[in-house]
Design an enzyme around this catalytic site. Structure first.
Site, mmCIF file in Angstrom:
data_model
loop_
_atom_site.group_PDB
_atom_site.id
_atom_site.type_symbol
_atom_site.label_atom_id
_atom_site.label_comp_id
_atom_site.label_asym_id
_atom_site.label_seq_id
_atom_site.Cartn_x
_atom_site.Cartn_y
_atom_site.Cartn_z
ATOM 1 C CB CYS A 154 -0.954 -0.016 1.180
ATOM 2 S SG CYS A 154 -0.175 -0.456 2.746
HETATM 3 N N1 LIG Z 1 -4.714 -3.976 4.982
HETATM 4 C C1 LIG Z 1 -4.077 -3.331 4.025
HETATM 5 O O1 LIG Z 1 -4.273 -2.119 3.837
HETATM 6 C C2 LIG Z 1 -3.096 -4.045 3.131
HETATM 7 C C3 LIG Z 1 -2.751 -5.368 3.295
HETATM 8 N N2 LIG Z 1 -1.835 -5.953 2.450
HETATM 9 C C4 LIG Z 1 -1.445 -7.343 2.599
HETATM 10 O O2 LIG Z 1 -2.531 -8.172 2.210
HETATM 11 C C5 LIG Z 1 -2.548 -9.351 3.005
HETATM 12 C C6 LIG Z 1 -3.887 -9.387 3.735
HETATM 13 O O3 LIG Z 1 -3.974 -8.223 4.541
HETATM 14 P P1 LIG Z 1 -5.199 -7.916 5.473
HETATM 15 O O4 LIG Z 1 -6.433 -8.416 4.848
HETATM 16 O O5 LIG Z 1 -5.109 -6.543 5.901
HETATM 17 O O6 LIG Z 1 -4.852 -8.859 6.722
HETATM 18 P P2 LIG Z 1 -5.830 -9.430 7.810
HETATM 19 O O7 LIG Z 1 -4.968 -9.743 8.976
HETATM 20 O O8 LIG Z 1 -6.994 -8.552 7.993
HETATM 21 O O9 LIG Z 1 -6.323 -10.798 7.139
HETATM 22 C C7 LIG Z 1 -5.462 -11.845 6.786
HETATM 23 C C8 LIG Z 1 -6.284 -13.105 6.650
HETATM 24 O O10 LIG Z 1 -5.414 -14.188 6.316
HETATM 25 C C9 LIG Z 1 -5.987 -15.393 6.792
HETATM 26 N N3 LIG Z 1 -4.948 -16.339 7.194
HETATM 27 C C10 LIG Z 1 -4.120 -16.258 8.273
HETATM 28 N N4 LIG Z 1 -3.312 -17.329 8.311
HETATM 29 C C11 LIG Z 1 -3.628 -18.107 7.249
HETATM 30 C C12 LIG Z 1 -3.150 -19.349 6.763
HETATM 31 N N5 LIG Z 1 -2.153 -20.017 7.375
HETATM 32 N N6 LIG Z 1 -3.696 -19.846 5.640
HETATM 33 C C13 LIG Z 1 -4.703 -19.210 4.998
HETATM 34 N N7 LIG Z 1 -5.211 -18.028 5.441
HETATM 35 C C14 LIG Z 1 -4.672 -17.490 6.545
HETATM 36 C C15 LIG Z 1 -6.833 -15.006 8.012
HETATM 37 O O11 LIG Z 1 -8.136 -15.520 7.848
HETATM 38 P P3 LIG Z 1 -8.586 -16.939 8.418
HETATM 39 O O12 LIG Z 1 -8.128 -17.034 9.835
HETATM 40 O O13 LIG Z 1 -10.071 -16.857 8.291
HETATM 41 O O14 LIG Z 1 -7.952 -17.930 7.518
HETATM 42 C C16 LIG Z 1 -6.948 -13.485 7.946
HETATM 43 O O15 LIG Z 1 -8.292 -13.040 7.974
HETATM 44 C C17 LIG Z 1 -1.351 -9.259 3.946
HETATM 45 O O16 LIG Z 1 -0.257 -9.916 3.388
HETATM 46 C C18 LIG Z 1 -1.095 -7.765 4.015
HETATM 47 O O17 LIG Z 1 0.219 -7.484 4.359
HETATM 48 C C19 LIG Z 1 -1.306 -5.291 1.402
HETATM 49 C C20 LIG Z 1 -1.634 -3.981 1.177
HETATM 50 C C21 LIG Z 1 -2.511 -3.261 2.064
HETATM 51 C C1 LIG Z 2 -0.698 0.688 9.068
HETATM 52 C C2 LIG Z 2 0.153 -0.529 8.874
HETATM 53 O O1 LIG Z 2 0.544 -1.193 9.821
HETATM 54 N N1 LIG Z 2 0.450 -0.855 7.614
HETATM 55 C C3 LIG Z 2 1.250 -2.002 7.259
HETATM 56 C C4 LIG Z 2 1.405 -2.087 5.758
HETATM 57 C C5 LIG Z 2 0.477 -3.068 5.149
HETATM 58 C C6 LIG Z 2 1.001 -3.708 3.871
HETATM 59 O O2 LIG Z 2 0.914 -3.243 2.757
HETATM 60 O O3 LIG Z 2 1.636 -4.804 4.142
HETATM 61 P P1 LIG Z 2 2.546 -5.788 3.283
HETATM 62 O O4 LIG Z 2 3.528 -5.033 2.545
HETATM 63 O O5 LIG Z 2 3.203 -6.646 4.317
HETATM 64 O O6 LIG Z 2 1.639 -6.532 2.406
HETATM 65 C C7 LIG Z 2 2.654 -1.853 7.809
HETATM 66 O O7 LIG Z 2 3.123 -0.739 7.961
HETATM 67 O O8 LIG Z 2 3.300 -2.889 7.949
#
Ligand SMILES: NC(=O)C1=CN([C@@H]2O[C@H](COP(=O)(O)OP(=O)(O)OC[C@H]3O[C@@H](n4cnc5c(N)ncnc54)[C@H](OP(=O)(O)O)[C@@H]3O)[C@@H](O)[C@H]2O)C=CC1
Ligand SMILES: CC(=O)N[C@@H](CCC(=O)OP(=O)(O)O)C(=O)O
Length: 350
Positions: A154
């Site tokens: 992000c």
């Molecule tokens: N939030 C953001 O703004 C951004 C997030 N990201 C990336 O996107 C990904 C998802 O982020 P986000 O949705 O915020 O994270 P969350 O923590 O909200 O959700 C991650 C989900 O992954 C699932 N999970 C955890 N362990 C496992 C496993 N072993 N196998 C399968 N599923 C699993 C969990 O669901 P369950 O327990 O139901 O399986 C959980 O709900 C991350 O890698 C994050 O770094 C990237 C850019 C921005």
């Molecule tokens: C506010 C906040 O905690 N943001 C996350 C970034 C989320 C993200 O983009 O994570 P990945 O690059 O791991 O997918 C952080 O700074 O680590």
């Protein structure tokens, strides 16, 4: 006659990225969601945890079984934590699925660099080599027809879209770049923590991971490609008390007498035909509310003649352009559809 829809599964569908994928994909004309997957709640109705998704056609969460997913779906989104994706994604690719991964696990091509910043084992090199870094406005041509996309981070998306045109044109000194970035709390995912809970974050602002943020090597990798030479940056992240939104404020030394009007023209030309990047006119700067809930990245500039520096301000919604929205933009490009399909939502305002 209706065209055949592409069948899509979402792993990590109970997280913020996954839920946002569902929200947009429910309205996507060429997609059918055939499976929403959870590693911890398989068998439960998704609407138990997310009543606002009660109209989703698939009701129960499935477990994580690559073979079963391949029997149902053509494409799978992995909205899973880093460290999970690196092991899971190869299994999905091996059973013939197309994969769009939202984690950081396939973005950094140098394994030792990944391990130094993420502090766990990198994915195998052959998968890192296969993954296309899906920053759509820069690498869109590589995404078309591909089968494996690593969706950018992000902060990285916001920062790279703000810097690449000026760097590419040689207008800024690559050695002078400082980035000051702020994110809403949803960027940290849905899990609760002492850092992010209400009493800690309400009316508070926190700096974190100073000089240690995992997006530093990702940003440097992509800026180095744009500049044609190694680039290092100073990058500082802050948590601010809002749910969504990233503002990346970037400072760099100008290598000539460039004006705000000149920068506006340069950027508008660079992003011509790329509908999700909007360039403010000279002297106007974007705010996070102006992209809230949408796939836009808005960019503005200020040139300081006294110091010879430019300040570039870029904003995105971290869950949309920073995650799920860009992932769907990548799906659109991968499939040869218009990149805006299913994503043409105006920002929510106020
Ligand atoms: N939030 C953001 O703004 C951004 C997030 N990201 C990336 O996107 C990904 C998802 O982020 P986000 O949705 O915020 O994270 P969350 O923590 O909200 O959700 C991650 C989900 O992954 C699932 N999970 C955890 N362990 C496992 C496993 N072993 N196998 C399968 N599923 C699993 C969990 O669901 P369950 O327990 O139901 O399986 C959980 O709900 C991350 O890698 C994050 O770094 C990237 C850019 C921005
Ligand atoms: C506010 C906040 O905690 N943001 C996350 C970034 C989320 C993200 O983009 O994570 P990945 O690059 O791991 O997918 C952080 O700074 O680590």
């Amino acid at each position: 006659m209706e065209t055949v829809k592409v069948k899509v599964a979402i792993i990590g569908s109970t997280g913020y990225g996954g839920v946002e994928l569902i929200r947009f994909l429910m309205g996507h004309p060429h997609v059918e969601i055939v499976s929403v997957i959870s590693s911890s709640s398989a068998g439960e109705p998704i609407a138990d945890g997310f009543p606002h998704l009660s109209e989703l056609m698939v009701q129960n969460l499935d477990g994580v079984d690559p073979q079963e997913i391949a029997e149902k779906a053509d494409v799978v989104f992995t909205a899973t934590p880093s460290g999970v994706s690196s092991k899971l994604v190869p299994q999905l690719l091996e059973v013939g699925l197309r994969v769009i991964d939202l984690s950081g696990d396939f973005r950094i091509k140098d394994r030792s660099e990944y391990e130094a910043w993420y502090k766990h084992e990198a994915a195998e090199q052959k998968w890192l080599d296969k993954a296309i870094y899906g920053l759509c406005e820069i690498n869109g041509d590589l995404v078309i027809g591909s089968s494996f996309i690593s969706n950018p981070g992000c902060y990285s998306t916001t920062t790279l879209l703000g810097l690449i045109p000026a760097l590419n044109a040689g207008w800024i000194d690559p050695a002078s770049i400082i980035i000051d970035a702020k994110s809403g709390v949803s960027g940290a995912g849905r899990g609760t923590s002492l850092t992010t809970h209400y009493a800690e974050m309400n009316e508070n602002m926190k700096v974190y991971k100073v000089n240690k943020h995992q997006h530093i090597p990702e940003i440097e990798q992509e800026l180095s490609l744009a500049a044609g030479n190694p680039v290092t940056v100073t990058f500082t992240t802050h948590l601010v008390p809002m749910t969504r939104g990233i503002m990346s404020t970037m400072y760099a030394k100008l290598q000539g007498d460039y004006t705000e009007e000149g920068l506006v023209s340069l950027y508008r030309e660079f992003y011509a035909g790329r509908p999700f990047v909007r360039i403010r006119e000279a002297g106007k700067w974007p705010a996070t509310k102006e992209v809230f809930g949408s796939n836009y990245c808005d960019i503005g500039f200020s040139v300081d003649e006294r110091t010879g520096r430019v300040t570039i301000i870029a904003v995105t919604d971290n869950v949309v352009k920073g995650a799920a929205g860009q992932a769907i933009q990548n799906l659109n490009l991968m499939m040869g559809w218009d990149e805006t399909t299913g994503l043409k939502l105006s920002p929510v305002y106020p």
